[in-house]
Scaffold this motif. Structure first.
Motif, PDB file in Angstrom:
ATOM      1  N   ALA A   1       0.864  -1.189   0.000  1.00 33.17           N
ATOM      2  CA  ALA A   1       0.000   0.000   0.000  1.00 33.17           C
ATOM      3  C   ALA A   1       0.895   1.230   0.000  1.00 33.17           C
ATOM      4  CB  ALA A   1      -0.919   0.012   1.213  1.00 33.17           C
ATOM      5  N   ALA A   2       0.427   2.292  -0.592  1.00 30.55           N
ATOM      6  CA  ALA A   2       1.205   3.529  -0.622  1.00 30.55           C
ATOM      7  C   ALA A   2       1.381   4.066   0.796  1.00 30.55           C
ATOM      8  CB  ALA A   2       0.526   4.562  -1.502  1.00 30.55           C
ATOM      9  N   ARG A   3       2.602   4.477   1.120  1.00 32.32           N
ATOM     10  CA  ARG A   3       2.867   5.049   2.441  1.00 32.32           C
ATOM     11  C   ARG A   3       2.128   6.363   2.637  1.00 32.32           C
ATOM     12  NH1 ARG A   3       2.996   6.911   6.579  1.00 32.32           N
ATOM     13  NH2 ARG A   3       4.625   7.013   8.171  1.00 32.32           N
ATOM     14  N   LEU A   4       2.080   7.171   1.589  1.00 35.55           N
ATOM     15  CA  LEU A   4       1.347   8.441   1.631  1.00 35.55           C
ATOM     16  C   LEU A   4       0.073   8.293   0.816  1.00 35.55           C
ATOM     17  CD1 LEU A   4       4.197  11.085   1.184  1.00 35.55           C
ATOM     18  CD2 LEU A   4       2.962  10.513   3.282  1.00 35.55           C
ATOM     19  N   SER A   5      -1.064   8.442   1.488  1.00 39.39           N
ATOM     20  CA  SER A   5      -2.355   8.330   0.822  1.00 39.39           C
ATOM     21  C   SER A   5      -3.338   9.228   1.554  1.00 39.39           C
ATOM     22  CB  SER A   5      -2.850   6.881   0.832  1.00 39.39           C
ATOM     23  OG  SER A   5      -4.133   6.791   0.250  1.00 39.39           O
ATOM     24  N   ALA A   6      -4.113   9.993   0.840  1.00 36.88           N
ATOM     25  CA  ALA A   6      -5.053  10.914   1.482  1.00 36.88           C
ATOM     26  C   ALA A   6      -6.284  11.100   0.616  1.00 36.88           C
ATOM     27  CB  ALA A   6      -4.399  12.266   1.729  1.00 36.88           C
ATOM     28  N   ASP A   7      -7.424  11.164   1.271  1.00 40.72           N
ATOM     29  CA  ASP A   7      -8.665  11.550   0.604  1.00 40.72           C
ATOM     30  C   ASP A   7      -8.827  13.055   0.763  1.00 40.72           C
ATOM     31  OD1 ASP A   7      -9.200   8.964  -0.109  1.00 40.72           O
ATOM     32  OD2 ASP A   7     -10.611   8.581   1.524  1.00 40.72           O
ATOM     33  N   LEU A   8      -8.800  13.780  -0.347  1.00 39.98           N
ATOM     34  CA  LEU A   8      -8.898  15.240  -0.300  1.00 39.98           C
ATOM     35  C   LEU A   8     -10.345  15.657  -0.080  1.00 39.98           C
ATOM     36  CD1 LEU A   8      -6.558  16.215  -3.287  1.00 39.98           C
ATOM     37  CD2 LEU A   8      -5.963  15.694  -0.908  1.00 39.98           C
ATOM     38  N   ALA A   9     -10.558  16.630   0.820  1.00 43.53           N
ATOM     39  CA  ALA A   9     -11.906  17.113   1.120  1.00 43.53           C
ATOM     40  C   ALA A   9     -11.843  18.601   1.426  1.00 43.53           C
ATOM     41  CB  ALA A   9     -12.505  16.354   2.294  1.00 43.53           C
ATOM     42  N   PHE A  10     -12.910  19.312   1.095  1.00 46.74           N
ATOM     43  CA  PHE A  10     -13.006  20.744   1.371  1.00 46.74           C
ATOM     44  C   PHE A  10     -13.401  20.970   2.834  1.00 46.74           C
ATOM     45  CE2 PHE A  10     -13.727  20.902  -3.253  1.00 46.74           C
ATOM     46  CZ  PHE A  10     -12.832  21.896  -3.586  1.00 46.74           C
ATOM     47  N   GLY A  11     -12.974  22.095   3.367  1.00 51.06           N
ATOM     48  CA  GLY A  11     -13.374  22.504   4.709  1.00 51.06           C
ATOM     49  C   GLY A  11     -14.647  23.308   4.719  1.00 51.06           C
ATOM     50  N   ASP A  12     -15.371  23.309   3.608  1.00 46.80           N
ATOM     51  CA  ASP A  12     -16.621  24.053   3.504  1.00 46.80           C
ATOM     52  C   ASP A  12     -17.520  23.320   2.520  1.00 46.80           C
ATOM     53  OD1 ASP A  12     -18.538  25.947   3.867  1.00 46.80           O
ATOM     54  OD2 ASP A  12     -17.326  27.651   3.213  1.00 46.80           O
ATOM     55  N   THR A  13     -18.749  23.764   2.438  1.00 47.70           N
ATOM     56  CA  THR A  13     -19.718  23.170   1.525  1.00 47.70           C
ATOM     57  C   THR A  13     -19.918  24.095   0.332  1.00 47.70           C
ATOM     58  OG1 THR A  13     -20.857  22.002   3.302  1.00 47.70           O
ATOM     59  CG2 THR A  13     -22.101  22.375   1.286  1.00 47.70           C
ATOM     60  N   GLY A  14     -20.022  23.516  -0.856  1.00 46.44           N
ATOM     61  CA  GLY A  14     -20.237  24.342  -2.035  1.00 46.44           C
ATOM     62  C   GLY A  14     -20.242  23.514  -3.300  1.00 46.44           C
ATOM     63  N   MET A  15     -20.455  24.229  -4.424  1.00 48.72           N
ATOM     64  CA  MET A  15     -20.473  23.599  -5.733  1.00 48.72           C
ATOM     65  C   MET A  15     -19.074  23.615  -6.306  1.00 48.72           C
ATOM     66  SD  MET A  15     -22.978  22.279  -7.532  1.00 48.72           S
ATOM     67  CE  MET A  15     -24.439  23.247  -7.104  1.00 48.72           C
TER      68      MET A  15
ATOM     69  N   VAL B   1      -5.462  10.822  -3.376  1.00 47.62           N
ATOM     70  CA  VAL B   1      -4.123  10.995  -3.943  1.00 47.62           C
ATOM     71  C   VAL B   1      -3.175  10.060  -3.197  1.00 47.62           C
ATOM     72  CG1 VAL B   1      -2.203  12.606  -4.307  1.00 47.62           C
ATOM     73  CG2 VAL B   1      -4.562  13.383  -4.595  1.00 47.62           C
ATOM     74  N   GLU B   2      -2.321   9.372  -3.951  1.00 40.47           N
ATOM     75  CA  GLU B   2      -1.368   8.437  -3.346  1.00 40.47           C
ATOM     76  C   GLU B   2       0.024   8.680  -3.902  1.00 40.47           C
ATOM     77  OE1 GLU B   2      -3.979   4.514  -2.277  1.00 40.47           O
ATOM     78  OE2 GLU B   2      -3.272   4.675  -4.339  1.00 40.47           O
ATOM     79  N   ASN B   3       1.011   8.481  -3.045  1.00 36.40           N
ATOM     80  CA  ASN B   3       2.413   8.553  -3.445  1.00 36.40           C
ATOM     81  C   ASN B   3       3.038   7.199  -3.139  1.00 36.40           C
ATOM     82  OD1 ASN B   3       5.269   8.871  -3.330  1.00 36.40           O
ATOM     83  ND2 ASN B   3       4.999  11.086  -3.170  1.00 36.40           N
ATOM     84  N   ASP B   4       3.467   6.465  -4.206  1.00 28.81           N
ATOM     85  CA  ASP B   4       3.956   5.095  -4.044  1.00 28.81           C
ATOM     86  C   ASP B   4       5.479   5.009  -4.007  1.00 28.81           C
ATOM     87  OD1 ASP B   4       4.534   5.663  -6.652  1.00 28.81           O
ATOM     88  OD2 ASP B   4       3.405   3.986  -7.533  1.00 28.81           O
ATOM     89  N   SER B   5       6.166   6.151  -3.784  1.00 35.94           N
ATOM     90  CA  SER B   5       7.630   6.083  -3.709  1.00 35.94           C
ATOM     91  C   SER B   5       8.096   5.354  -2.453  1.00 35.94           C
ATOM     92  CB  SER B   5       8.236   7.485  -3.763  1.00 35.94           C
ATOM     93  OG  SER B   5       7.788   8.251  -2.654  1.00 35.94           O
ATOM     94  N   THR B   6       7.226   5.301  -1.454  1.00 34.89           N
ATOM     95  CA  THR B   6       7.471   4.491  -0.254  1.00 34.89           C
ATOM     96  C   THR B   6       6.232   3.635  -0.028  1.00 34.89           C
ATOM     97  OG1 THR B   6       8.857   6.213   0.730  1.00 34.89           O
ATOM     98  CG2 THR B   6       7.972   4.543   2.211  1.00 34.89           C
ATOM     99  N   LEU B   7       6.467   2.325   0.194  1.00 36.60           N
ATOM    100  CA  LEU B   7       5.353   1.397   0.355  1.00 36.60           C
ATOM    101  C   LEU B   7       5.294   0.871   1.775  1.00 36.60           C
ATOM    102  CD1 LEU B   7       5.682  -0.781  -2.896  1.00 36.60           C
ATOM    103  CD2 LEU B   7       4.118   1.141  -2.498  1.00 36.60           C
TER     104      LEU B   7
END
Length: 433
Positions: free
Chosen positions: A13-27, A342-348
């Motif tokens: 699995a990628a060492r760096l992995s994140a689900d990006l989300a906004f800190g507010d609601t909008g279109m 977003v994932e970064n697979d340079s480190t697993l």
């Protein structure tokens, strides 16, 4: 001495992995460069790259400050849009930010630009006002005391004319109006006469017989015996007469009491003014700091709006690739709801279960060798080096351990995230220590 471990299960699995989300609601804004699957994104941190510059003042062509801040919505958008993965529709946030920056410029042009000069003028004016109010307070007391003295003057009781204005015997009186009327007409006098009579003045004297009417002629004069005799050599002359009338109204006044009432009212009003002026004079030494604090407060309010506007742009905190998307342009994103992964697979991270004679220890170096990565003889063999980052015992007697290894994945051929290693020891070996 290195321990040999047999793989039971092992998955990457990628060492760096994140689900990006906004800190507010909008279109989600409909812009062309919004990322999709497989898009490479670069790390960007507004906190590290931008926050320290948000309060930067704008400088005009003459190298003098304009009163505006540099980072309005236009400048922020130009700075952030190329680095953003997604953007919310933010026209309202942009308008509020620009409105606050314009208001800040108005305040700066009105006050803060001339703070040093205004401080000097305000200091002088405050001292002058305080001195004038103090003097006026003394004059009010003096005015009151002089009127009081006039109404309590014993000598006034012996002067019938003063009794009208100074009735010590009866302080409640009817107001008195004194009217003076000057009458004039033409009379006759004896040539060469220099007589003055009953306050009538002209080039000569004339007896006073009655109120003068226009074109009234006095044709004679009184003798020593009291009789009248005609002028022997008369000539016309302008005759003037002054008549004074005294009228009392029906209303009752109390001059001394009213004097006290007016005095107390003036003292109250002046006391309020003196207090306000005195309190303000205490602030004057700190006016420059007060103005600076006020301007800093305005800038902090603008900073809140700048941060809110920046929050409508979504960034990745590390370099990587988009491996999943959950929202598209035009979709509505809720606060905290994942938009993309977003994932970064340079480190697993290699997680699974191994069998070895002794328990692995966190921090021990490990080496994973895998052959025929893609399952055929033409596939390359890879060696991954790293360390133990987690150990959980499953069955100590059988030597089974749940482990997580962290390994570098920076070779020419890389292990993809989600890769299952073949447990056959002919193809995958693990050495620990």
């Amino acid at each position: 001495m290195a321990l040999s471990a047999r793989v039971v299960t092992l998955k990457s699995a990628a060492r760096l992995s994140a689900d990006l989300a906004f800190g507010d609601t909008g279109m989600i804004d409909d812009i062309e460069h919004v990322v999709g699957l497989g898009t490479r994104v670069a790390a960007y941190s507004p906190r590290a790259s931008l926050y320290s510059r948000l309060g930067e003042p704008e400088v005009g062509p003459d190298s003098k400050p304009t009163g505006r801040l540099v980072f309005d919505s236009r400048r922020l958008r130009a700075e952030l849009l190329p680095k953003a993965a997604f953007v919310l529709e933010n026209e309202v946030a942009a308008a509020e930010l620009d409105q606050a920056i314009l208001a800040r410029q108005n305040e700066w042009l009105t006050l803060y630009r001339y703070a040093d000069d205004l401080f000097t003028e305000i200091d002088k004016a405050s001292q002058s006002k305080l001195a004038s109010l103090t003097l006026l307070r003394g004059l009010v007391d003096d005015h009151h005391n002089q009127i009081e003295k006039a109404y309590s003057d014993e000598e006034a009781l012996n002067d019938p004319l003063k009794l009208i204005d100074n009735p010590k015997h009866d302080p409640a009186i009817r107001p008195t109006t004194i009217n003076t009327v000057k009458l004039s007409g033409v009379g006759t006098v004896e040539k060469g006469s220099d007589m003055q009579h009953e306050g009538l003045g002209f080039n000569g004297g004339v007896p006073w017989t009655h109120e003068l009417q226009h074109q009234v002629y006095v044709a004679g004069k009184k003798t020593a015996a009291g009789s009248w005799e005609p002028y022997t050599d008369p000539e016309p002359a302008l005759v003037a007469q002054q008549i004074t009338s005294i009228v009392q109204s029906d209303g009752i006044t109390h001059p001394r009491l009213e004097n006290h009432m007016r005095h107390e009212r003036m003292v109250v009003d002046l006391s309020d003014e003196l207090l306000a002026a005195s309190v303000y004079s205490k602030r004057i030494p700190y006016l420059k700091q007060i103005w600076k604090n006020e301007l800093d407060g305005i800038d902090l309010e603008i900073r809140k709006l700048q941060l809110a506007y920046i929050g409508t742009f979504l960034f990745s905190s590390f370099d990587g690739s988009v491996t999943a998307t959950f929202k598209q342009r035009g979709d509505r994103a809720k606060l905290g709801e994942p938009v993309a992964r977003v994932e970064n697979d340079s480190t697993l991270l290699l997680s699974g279960q191994v069998v070895c004679a002794a328990a692995p220890v966190i921090g021990q170096p490990i080496k994973v060798v895998t052959k025929q990565v893609y399952g055929d003889n033409a596939s390359p063999s890879l060696t991954l080096n790293g360390s133990v980052v987690q150990v959980r015992g499953v069955d100590g007697l059988a030597g089974r351990w749940n482990v997580i290894f962290e390994v570098a994945n920076s070779g020419a051929v890389k292990i993809p995230a989600g890769y299952d290693f073949d447990p056959d020891p002919r193809y995958t070996t693990v050495s620990i220590g």
